[in-house]
Write a protein that holds these residues in place. Sequence first.
Motif, short mmCIF file in Angstrom:
data_model
loop_
_atom_site.label_atom_id
_atom_site.label_comp_id
_atom_site.label_asym_id
_atom_site.label_seq_id
_atom_site.Cartn_x
_atom_site.Cartn_y
_atom_site.Cartn_z
N ALA A 1 3.89 -9.96 -6.22
CA ALA A 1 3.26 -10.49 -4.76
C ALA A 1 2.26 -11.58 -5.09
CB ALA A 1 2.86 -9.40 -3.88
N ASN A 2 1.45 -11.37 -5.99
CA ASN A 2 0.44 -12.32 -6.15
C ASN A 2 1.27 -13.76 -6.99
OD1 ASN A 2 -1.66 -11.12 -4.94
ND2 ASN A 2 -2.15 -9.87 -6.78
N LEU A 3 1.80 -13.16 -7.87
CA LEU A 3 2.38 -14.16 -8.69
C LEU A 3 3.41 -15.10 -7.70
CD1 LEU A 3 3.39 -15.39 -11.52
CD2 LEU A 3 5.04 -13.75 -11.48
N ALA A 4 4.45 -14.57 -6.84
CA ALA A 4 5.11 -15.18 -5.94
C ALA A 4 4.23 -16.27 -4.95
CB ALA A 4 5.77 -14.06 -4.96
N LEU A 5 3.07 -15.60 -4.38
CA LEU A 5 2.12 -16.65 -3.78
C LEU A 5 1.67 -17.71 -4.46
CD1 LEU A 5 0.23 -13.84 -1.72
CD2 LEU A 5 1.96 -15.54 -0.90
N ARG B 1 -6.86 -4.03 -5.63
CA ARG B 1 -5.60 -4.47 -5.38
C ARG B 1 -5.37 -5.31 -3.89
NH1 ARG B 1 -1.92 0.83 -7.35
NH2 ARG B 1 -2.53 0.55 -9.37
N LEU B 2 -5.87 -4.52 -3.01
CA LEU B 2 -5.50 -5.15 -1.75
C LEU B 2 -6.45 -6.35 -1.55
CD1 LEU B 2 -3.67 -4.52 0.62
CD2 LEU B 2 -5.48 -3.26 1.78
N ALA B 3 -7.73 -6.07 -1.81
CA ALA B 3 -8.74 -7.52 -1.90
C ALA B 3 -8.37 -8.60 -2.48
CB ALA B 3 -9.91 -7.06 -2.39
N THR B 4 -7.68 -8.44 -3.59
CA THR B 4 -7.08 -9.46 -4.84
C THR B 4 -5.99 -10.24 -3.87
OG1 THR B 4 -7.73 -8.35 -6.69
CG2 THR B 4 -6.03 -10.08 -6.83
N TYR B 5 -5.11 -9.31 -3.38
CA TYR B 5 -3.91 -9.93 -2.59
C TYR B 5 -4.22 -10.63 -1.44
CZ TYR B 5 0.07 -10.10 0.58
OH TYR B 5 0.90 -10.72 1.41
N ALA C 1 0.89 -1.13 0.04
CA ALA C 1 -0.12 0.20 -0.01
C ALA C 1 0.91 1.32 0.00
CB ALA C 1 -0.93 0.03 1.23
N GLY C 2 1.99 1.15 0.68
CA GLY C 2 2.92 2.52 0.68
C GLY C 2 3.41 2.59 -0.73
N PHE C 3 3.86 1.71 -1.43
CA PHE C 3 4.35 1.73 -2.91
C PHE C 3 3.29 2.17 -3.56
CE2 PHE C 3 7.84 -1.03 -1.44
CZ PHE C 3 8.83 -0.38 -1.99
N ASP C 4 1.89 1.55 -3.35
CA ASP C 4 0.53 1.97 -4.24
C ASP C 4 1.05 1.82 -5.79
OD1 ASP C 4 -1.86 2.54 -4.68
OD2 ASP C 4 -1.57 4.76 -4.62
N ARG C 5 1.74 0.81 -6.19
CA ARG C 5 1.73 0.36 -7.59
C ARG C 5 1.23 -0.86 -7.92
NH1 ARG C 5 7.72 1.71 -9.50
NH2 ARG C 5 6.93 0.65 -11.33
#
Length: 342
Positions: free
Chosen positions: A45-49, A168-172, A34-38
Motif C-alpha cells: 500500500a505504501n509503495l503504491a502511494l 504500520r498504521l502510523a507509517t501508512y 488492519a484486518g489482514f494484519d500483515r
Amino acid sequence: MNVSDLSAPPRGQGVLIPLLLALLVFVGLPALLAGFDRGYFYQIANLALIFVLLSASMHLVTGVAGLLHLGHAAFYGVGAYTAALLSTKFGLGFTATLPLSGLVAALIAFLVALPTMRLVSIYFAVATLAIGQMLYLVMLNWVELTKGPNGIIVTKGLELFGFSLSGRLATYYTVAAVVTLCVLAIGRLSHSYYGNALRSIREDDQCADAMGVSTARLKMEAFTLSAFFAGVAGSLWAHMTGYISPGDFKFSESILILAMVVVGGLGSLPGAVIGALLLILLPEGLRAFGDFRNIMVGLVMFLSILLLPKGLLGEVSALQLARRQLGAAWRNTVKGEGIGWR
C-alpha cells in the motif's frame, strides 16, 4: 427557478467524489489492512502511494507541459539519497529531510535544465535520458558519499516533530497524508491559469511563444516542480524502507513511471493515479502466476495502449468530470439551491 436547474446535480454532489476517495484512503483501506494484519500488505500500500506521487509529478511535466521526460527516477533517487545522508550524517529526522529532499532534487533539476530547456521533441527526451543516467552513475560510483552499490541504511524512520511514527498504521497514514497533499497541490497547479499556459506549450510551443508566453521559463519551472515532488517521494521511500541503493532508481524505473502516465491517460491527473495503482497492484495480484505475471502485465499495458490510445481516463474525460464537480460545488455553496446559472 431556471430550466437548467432541472439537470443540476443534487446538493452536495460536487464534493461527493473527493469525500469518497478520502474515506477510502484514510478509513476503508486502513481498516482492510488492519484486518489482514500483515506487514507485506502495508508495504504494498505504501509503495503504491509513493508511485502515485511519482506518476502525478511526471504528469505535471509530461502530461501537462508535454515534455517527454526519461530521467524522472534519478530525481526520485536524489531525494532518497538526500534524506538518507541528512539522516545518517547529520541526525536530521523525517520532518526536516522531507522538504529538504524536494528542494535538493529541484535545485539539481534547475541546474541541469538550464542548458537543455531550449531542446525540443526527441532531443529533449535524449537529454533527460542522459541526465538520468549520469545521476544514476554518480549514485553507483561515488562510494565515499553514497556507499556505491552497498547502499545506505537509514537509521531514522518516519517521525513528526520528534514523535515516532514507526507503527504500520502510523507509517501508512503518514505516507498517505503527504501523498494526498502533494497530489492536491499538483492538481491545483494543473487546473489553473498556470496549467493552461503549460498546455499551450504542449499543443504548440512556437505559437505560445509568439503570443508572449515565456516557453523556456515555464518548461524549466514545470521540470523543477516535477523534480521537487519526485524528491519528496524519494524521502518517503528512504525513511519507510530504512535502506536505499542505486538499483532502486535505474532507468527502468523511469520507464515504469512514464508507462503509468501513458496508460492512465496523458494530461489526466486522475488517469496518472489510476495508472500508478494499476501497474503496482496488478503484478502483486498476479503473483500466483509466477513468471507469467510479467507477460500478463505487459499484455495489459499493450492492449490498453492499443485499444485506449487516450488512456484509461483521458484528459478530456477528466476535465469534464472536474468541471461537473466544481460546477456543482459552486452552485451549492455560492448561489444556493434552486437559484441556478444566470
